[in-house]
Write a protein that holds these residues in place. Structure first.
Motif, mmCIF file in Angstrom:
data_model
loop_
_atom_site.group_PDB
_atom_site.id
_atom_site.type_symbol
_atom_site.label_atom_id
_atom_site.label_comp_id
_atom_site.label_asym_id
_atom_site.label_seq_id
_atom_site.Cartn_x
_atom_site.Cartn_y
_atom_site.Cartn_z
ATOM 1 N N LYS A 56 0.920 -1.285 0.107
ATOM 2 C CA LYS A 56 -0.006 0.047 -0.013
ATOM 3 C C LYS A 56 0.881 1.155 0.014
ATOM 4 O O LYS A 56 0.456 2.244 0.634
ATOM 5 N N ASN A 57 2.115 1.229 -0.537
ATOM 6 C CA ASN A 57 2.917 2.562 -0.838
ATOM 7 C C ASN A 57 3.515 2.759 0.575
ATOM 8 O O ASN A 57 4.037 3.804 0.841
ATOM 9 N N PHE A 58 3.475 2.051 1.602
ATOM 10 C CA PHE A 58 3.958 2.321 3.036
ATOM 11 C C PHE A 58 5.356 1.423 3.186
ATOM 12 O O PHE A 58 5.425 0.344 2.756
ATOM 13 N N GLU A 59 6.585 2.191 3.946
ATOM 14 C CA GLU A 59 7.721 1.447 3.988
ATOM 15 C C GLU A 59 8.260 1.718 5.413
ATOM 16 O O GLU A 59 8.194 2.897 5.686
ATOM 17 N N PHE A 60 8.489 0.537 6.005
ATOM 18 C CA PHE A 60 9.319 0.733 7.235
ATOM 19 C C PHE A 60 10.700 0.506 7.260
ATOM 20 O O PHE A 60 11.234 -0.113 6.408
ATOM 21 N N THR A 61 11.534 1.587 8.096
ATOM 22 C CA THR A 61 12.873 1.266 7.647
ATOM 23 C C THR A 61 13.462 1.346 9.083
ATOM 24 O O THR A 61 13.205 1.845 10.272
ATOM 25 N N LEU A 62 14.594 0.573 9.441
ATOM 26 C CA LEU A 62 15.617 0.744 10.495
ATOM 27 C C LEU A 62 16.930 1.317 9.861
ATOM 28 O O LEU A 62 17.318 0.789 8.709
ATOM 29 N N PHE A 63 17.784 2.052 10.653
ATOM 30 C CA PHE A 63 18.782 2.522 10.255
ATOM 31 C C PHE A 63 19.863 2.955 11.316
ATOM 32 O O PHE A 63 19.591 3.111 12.477
ATOM 33 N N CYS A 64 21.225 2.914 10.951
ATOM 34 C CA CYS A 64 22.220 3.404 11.962
ATOM 35 C C CYS A 64 23.015 4.504 11.083
ATOM 36 O O CYS A 64 23.127 4.217 9.781
ATOM 37 N N ASP A 65 23.386 5.511 11.797
ATOM 38 C CA ASP A 65 24.218 6.391 11.102
ATOM 39 C C ASP A 65 25.448 6.766 12.131
ATOM 40 O O ASP A 65 25.393 6.591 13.334
ATOM 41 N N ALA A 66 26.672 7.230 11.304
ATOM 42 C CA ALA A 66 27.903 7.509 11.995
ATOM 43 C C ALA A 66 28.551 8.633 11.340
ATOM 44 O O ALA A 66 28.259 8.725 10.089
ATOM 45 N N GLY A 67 29.191 9.581 12.246
ATOM 46 C CA GLY A 67 29.868 10.536 11.198
ATOM 47 C C GLY A 67 30.773 11.439 12.237
ATOM 48 O O GLY A 67 30.634 11.330 13.434
ATOM 49 N N THR A 68 31.746 12.126 11.549
ATOM 50 C CA THR A 68 32.618 12.622 12.349
ATOM 51 C C THR A 68 32.910 14.315 11.406
ATOM 52 O O THR A 68 33.142 13.909 10.346
ATOM 53 N N VAL A 69 33.435 15.310 12.113
ATOM 54 C CA VAL A 69 33.939 16.450 11.512
ATOM 55 C C VAL A 69 35.053 17.052 12.174
ATOM 56 O O VAL A 69 35.221 17.028 13.506
ATOM 57 N N SER A 70 36.209 17.285 11.571
ATOM 58 C CA SER A 70 37.418 17.647 12.458
ATOM 59 C C SER A 70 38.158 18.320 11.425
ATOM 60 O O SER A 70 37.742 18.890 10.092
ATOM 61 N N ASP A 71 39.252 19.072 11.956
ATOM 62 C CA ASP A 71 40.140 19.869 11.068
ATOM 63 C C ASP A 71 41.421 19.275 10.553
ATOM 64 O O ASP A 71 41.684 19.511 9.599
ATOM 65 N N GLN A 72 41.556 18.162 11.158
ATOM 66 C CA GLN A 72 42.612 17.257 10.052
ATOM 67 C C GLN A 72 42.213 15.735 10.334
ATOM 68 O O GLN A 72 41.485 15.461 11.179
ATOM 69 N N PHE A 73 42.839 14.991 9.402
ATOM 70 C CA PHE A 73 42.670 13.500 9.664
ATOM 71 C C PHE A 73 43.239 12.946 11.032
ATOM 72 O O PHE A 73 42.524 12.147 11.561
ATOM 73 N N SER A 74 44.053 13.633 11.408
ATOM 74 C CA SER A 74 44.779 13.101 12.729
ATOM 75 C C SER A 74 43.732 13.485 14.012
ATOM 76 O O SER A 74 44.033 12.546 14.952
ATOM 77 N N ASP A 75 42.869 14.283 13.676
ATOM 78 C CA ASP A 75 42.199 14.470 15.029
ATOM 79 C C ASP A 75 41.041 13.611 14.959
ATOM 80 O O ASP A 75 40.154 13.482 16.262
ATOM 81 N N ILE A 76 40.849 12.733 13.937
ATOM 82 C CA ILE A 76 39.702 11.668 14.093
ATOM 83 C C ILE A 76 40.100 10.588 15.198
ATOM 84 O O ILE A 76 41.146 9.733 14.726
ATOM 85 N N THR A 77 39.374 10.176 15.960
ATOM 86 C CA THR A 77 39.509 9.149 16.918
ATOM 87 C C THR A 77 38.209 8.528 17.245
ATOM 88 O O THR A 77 37.147 8.678 16.934
ATOM 89 N N ALA A 78 37.931 7.572 17.862
ATOM 90 C CA ALA A 78 36.816 6.741 18.203
ATOM 91 C C ALA A 78 35.946 7.628 19.011
ATOM 92 O O ALA A 78 34.536 7.523 19.104
ATOM 93 N N GLU A 79 36.411 8.560 19.609
ATOM 94 C CA GLU A 79 35.757 9.425 20.655
ATOM 95 C C GLU A 79 34.967 10.549 19.895
ATOM 96 O O GLU A 79 33.910 10.930 20.190
ATOM 97 N N THR A 80 35.708 11.001 18.655
ATOM 98 C CA THR A 80 34.947 12.044 17.775
ATOM 99 C C THR A 80 33.970 11.534 16.970
ATOM 100 O O THR A 80 33.429 12.394 16.054
ATOM 101 N N ILE A 81 33.845 10.237 16.735
ATOM 102 C CA ILE A 81 32.971 9.637 15.780
ATOM 103 C C ILE A 81 31.471 9.404 16.527
ATOM 104 O O ILE A 81 31.474 8.908 17.577
ATOM 105 N N ARG A 82 30.547 10.214 16.025
ATOM 106 C CA ARG A 82 29.266 10.135 16.785
ATOM 107 C C ARG A 82 28.431 9.430 15.959
ATOM 108 O O ARG A 82 28.654 9.077 14.756
ATOM 109 N N SER A 83 27.518 8.592 16.724
ATOM 110 C CA SER A 83 26.483 7.620 15.926
ATOM 111 C C SER A 83 25.090 7.512 16.468
ATOM 112 O O SER A 83 24.962 8.061 17.492
#
Length: 942
Positions: free
Chosen positions: A873-900
């Protein structure tokens, strides 16, 4: 003389002229010698052909030239009845002239032909008035006339009848249709207006059921679209009989799925309380309730065998459903190696709670399961045994095969072996199997007996009658060559290849016949390809009609055949396809005049139907990432008749506004490269950022599609940007950032490449989308806009089951300054968080400072995974997970800076995309943060 009499009647040649001609040749007719007899039947020479066109709309010169080129009979040739008839037929075929008259007169023993032509007028536009609730396309499809069609006043009555019938099928009682045509005084063509009125309709008063015992009338009504639509205020319950028919089929299917395989449902329409209302009476004969079970089945689970039952899908009239189900069950077992399986239905009818219950038990005697014991290949000498085995799907038991014996598969294996031998020149090979069974029929030893007989090889190949192409080219396209095995089936293929090669050189009537000679001992074969090239045919002119707006040079640019070139069927079809693919064209029909008649010149007549050029769109709504919004757009898809797509539009929302003026050329300089130019003005104030940006600019972009899935682009932008601090932000601005709050002029070059193999743009279920772009930005007066910004986007779609789709997104970006400044303005940085990337966070708030203000960065990485479940009937149920990070340098990316985050949602799929509500919860919630967030989106995030 019979031909001359026919011509007098058809062409109305003056009788006096014919008599004079007859008298002039009479003395020669009485002469005795053979030479005089030849002169007696000679026809007068056509000294002049005068073409007059009755046209006062400025087309006479063009039509005169067109008629002159289409006529077969020529000045200076002897008059021929046959060629005159061919000329008239060609003029009729082009569909440009509604009246053709031919007169003649004698001048000094020669014939002067005068051709009087009256051209057709055309329908240049069809306008529909009062079409609601139908779409204009539905009405146009029901009509027999269209824009670009010949105007015929006698045909105007037919659309009235057809449109009225269309509206009656949609539930309207007595639609009034009036079709009027008006001639445009500027060009003589006609504009047709269709007026639709009298749209009173039948409405549904009630739906009543009788005979239904198991299911209530209320539950059955919910299965009927005519009843559900009656609940909607905007539809007012308009009754459409076709929907009732579909509803009855839906009810029958519902009953069958519930076990009532013999159900019968009929509907009857009766008058309601007034003349505009009807009642629907649905009579249900439920029949017995079927209960099906199985016995004796050890190999397959009952739920597996139920997939072979058809009585709950197709019914069980005259027990056909049971018989077909037995056949399906047997096929399943036989494919699994149970060759002697027996399936016996046992039926019993009982009464239970006042209803008839029919119990069907399928008793299965599986019998022994047959496996392959050994496979031997005997009699082969020319082809290696291992190569033969590779042709077979029948295998011995092992790691990669269960070794089940299936006679049908063995039969296919034998055909594959025969094909292998025939491709090697053994045309008389015989392949016969011998089966040796054990006493309990659980094992079979297979011996494949091959009688190769004689291998036939090619002793010589010759081509005769060929002048159009070099022999080397001709021999290059045929597959049967000297020394190779002879394959009889390749003769036809070579005939087609040679025909195609010669035809492309201007010989469309070519015929190629391959003659095969085989020696008595069948060791050698000789093939001679006899080529009858036929007459050489050149391309003439291409004439267009129906292009009231599109300039002819636009259409001519798409024609792959030019005047005087050898005629090619392939290039003619390519030309038709190219014209049809123009953005301004709706349909195209080509006629090759002179091809069927065998003329030495073929002229093309192309009748085109243009798309309506103008469109206006309005829309609006609410979306989490931009709040309340409204947008509009006015477009012309064929600006000035040049196939240019021009539009002006704008959008305003809680996050700003944008206005655009754009013109694009899909065929730059007649190539497949597109080009576009746009001017724009934008105010961007995204949620939760402490600044806004005003932008004025222009862009020039080029694009090229590389079939089947690749697109490349090159974009040039010049902008004036002004970044302003938000009024609510602290007035004191860091001196290091003063420069970014000044007006800046920026020039940007962006090359890009995109790969897109998705099966749908609106609702993709499988495929890959990926794009890579690099902005090379240069500030005119400031160095803070000197940087390169790279962006990569990868999306994958996979549907392991019909109603389940997995979608994965990986998106990344990186900014690298160059020049003397290491600073990048805030309005050029990456920001994450919100509906379009990491859900569960406020817009642009994935990374914040100690005071809770949004922070951007030069490095951005976001990833999402969705499971989309189709609910029907044109309806759709969805399950999802997202993750991402923003930083000034690649070296600044750690497990703590990744939000999900993780979440779920419900979407409704519309014809233009999905819309729905999504709720996401943060997995690493920090102090003073909300647990999650509700998002509303239009369209998929990815």
């Amino acid at each position: 003389m019979r031909g001359i009499c026919q011509l007098i009647y058809k062409l109305r040649i003056p009788v006096a002229v014919v008599l004079l001609w007859g008298l002039s040749v009479a003395p020669y007719a009485m002469a005795g010698p053979a030479d005089s007899a030849v002169e007696a039947v000679s026809a007068p020479v056509v000294s002049q052909i005068v073409i007059t066109v009755d046209d006062s709309w400025g087309k006479a010169r063009e039509l005169t030239q067109m008629a002159s080129e289409l006529m077969v009979i020529r000045k200076g040739e002897p008059f021929s009845t046959e060629r005159m008839e061919q000329s008239i037929a060609a003029l009729k075929l082009c569909r440009r002239f509604q009246q053709i008259d031919v007169d003649s007169r004698d001048e000094n023993g020669q014939m002067v032909l005068t051709v009087h032509l009256k051209p057709f007028q055309y329908i240049k536009d069809v306008r529909i008035h009062g079409k609601y609730p139908l779409f204009e396309k539905q009405i146009l499809n029901a009509m027999t006339i269209y824009a670009g069609d010949v105007y015929d006043p006698d045909e105007l009555n037919r659309p009235e009848t057809l449109i009225a019938e269309l509206y009656r099928r949609q539930g309207f009682i007595d639609p009034q249709i009036q079709v009027k045509a008006q001639q445009d005084s500027r060009d003589g063509q006609y504009e047709v207006d269709v007026y639709i009125s009298g749209k009173d309709y039948l409405s549904l008063d009630s739906v009543q059921f009788q005979g239904n015992q198991t299911f209530s009338a209320g539950r059955l009504k919910m299965k009927m679209s005519i009843w559900r639509r009656g609940l909607r205020p905007w539809s007012a319950g308009r009754f459409i009989e076709d929907r009732l028919v579909a509803d009855v089929k839906q009810l029958i299917q519902f009953y069958r799925q519930k076990g009532y395989a013999e159900v019968q449902i009929e509907s009857r329409v009766e008058s309601g309380p007034d003349s505009h209302q009807i009642r629907v009476l649905v009579t249900v004969n439920e029949g017995p309730l079927y209960r099906v079970n199985f016995s004796g089945n050890r190999q397959f689970w009952p739920r597996t065998l139920k997939k072979d039952l058809v009585l709950f899908d197709e019914g069980n009239r005259n027990n056909a459903g049971v018989r077909k189900s037995i056949r399906n069950i047997k096929e399943r077992y036989q494919r699994a190696g149970y060759l002697d399986v027996r399936v016996t239905p046992k039926e019993e009818a009982v009464k239970e709670k006042g209803r008839t219950l029919r119990s069907v038990r399928f008793d299965i005697e599986e019998g022994p399961r047959s496996f392959v014991g050994t496979i031997q290949i005997e009699g082969n000498t020319a082809i290696d045994t291992e190569k033969i085995r590779k042709q077979m799907l029948t295998r011995l038991p092992g790691v990669f095969s269960n070794g089940i014996f299936d006679p049908q598969v063995l039969g296919e294996d034998l055909d594959a072996i025969r094909s292998l031998y025939r491709s090697s020149g053994f045309s008389d090979v015989t392949v016969v199997p011998t089966l040796q069974w054990t006493e309990d029929r659980t094992r079979v030893d297979i011996v494949v007996n091959i009688d190769e007989r004689v291998q036939t090889r090619m002793s010589s190949v010759s081509i005769t009658g060929l002048t159009a192409v070099p022999e080397a080219d001709a021999y290059g396209v045929i597959k049967l060559v000297k020394g190779e095995p002879f394959r009889s089936y390749m003769v036809k293929s070579d005939e087609n290849s040679l025909s195609a090669l010669v035809s492309e050189q201007g010989y469309p009537h070519v015929a190629v016949k391959g003659r095969v000679s085989v020696t008595e001992d069948r060791l050698a074969a000789r093939v001679e390809y006899q080529v009858n090239e036929g007459p050489r045919v050149n391309m003439g002119r291409t004439w267009f009609s129906g292009n009231f707006r599109t300039q002819e040079r636009i259409l001519e640019n798409e024609i792959k055949l030019k005047d005087g070139e050898p005629f090619s069927l392939t290039r003619m079809l390519d030309s038709q396809r190219a014209v049809r693919n123009l953005n301004c064209m709706d349909s195209v029909r080509f006629k090759a005049i002179g091809l069927k008649e065998g003329d030495d010149t073929v002229n093309l007549v192309a009748r085109v139907e243009e798309k309506k050029p103008y469109s206006i769109e309005f829309g609006g709504g609410y979306q989490s990432d931009k709040g309340i919004f409204a947008h509009g757009r006015a477009a012309d898809r064929n600006l000035f008749g040049n196939n240019l797509d021009a539009w002006i539009g704008g959008e305003t929302s809680q996050t700003g506004y944008r206005y655009d003026l754009s013109v694009s050329e899909p065929r730059l300089f007649g190539t497949r490269t597109s080009a576009g130019f746009s001017l724009y003005s934008e105010r961007s104030a995204p949620f939760n950022l402490d600044f806004e940006t005003l932008t004025y600019g222009g862009a020039l972009n080029f694009g090229r599609a590389w079939p089947p899935h690749v697109n490349t682009g090159l974009n040039f932008r010049f902008e004036e940007r002004e970044q302003k601090p938000d009024e609510s932000a602290d007035a004191a601005v860091d001196s290091d950032s003063d420069e970014q709050y000044e007006k800046r002029q920026v020039f940007t070059v962006t090359p890009s490449i995109r790969y897109d193999s998705r099966d749908s743009f609106v609702r993709p279920k499988k495929g890959i989308y990926s794009s890579l772009s690099v902005d090379v930005s240069k500030g005119i007066e400031s160095e803070i806009d000197d940087f390169t910004r790279s962006r990569l986007d990868i999306r994958l779609y996979w549907s392991p089951f019909q109603r389940l789709t997995f979608a994965w997104l990986n998106r990344g970006g990186y900014i690298e300054p160059f020049g003397g400044s290491d600073q990048v303005p805030d309005d050029q940085l990456f920001y994450l968080g919100g509906t379009q990337d990491v859900r569960g966070f406020k817009e642009n708030m994935l990374r914040v400072d100690s005071e809770g203000s949004s922070l951007g960065g030069r490095v951005s990485i976001a990833e999402s995974l969705e499971a989309r479940i189709d609910l029907g009937k044109n309806f759709e149920f969805t399950l999802f997970c997202d993750a991402g990070t923003v930083s000034d340098q690649f070296s600044d990316i750690t497990a703590e800076t990744i939000r999900s985050s993780v979440g779920l949602g419900l979407r409704y799929i519309t014809p233009i995309g999905a819309m729905g509500f999504l709720y996401s919860v943060k997995l690493d919630r920090q102090e003073n943060e909300s647990a999650g967030r509700l998002h509303f989106s239009i369209g998929y995030t990815f």
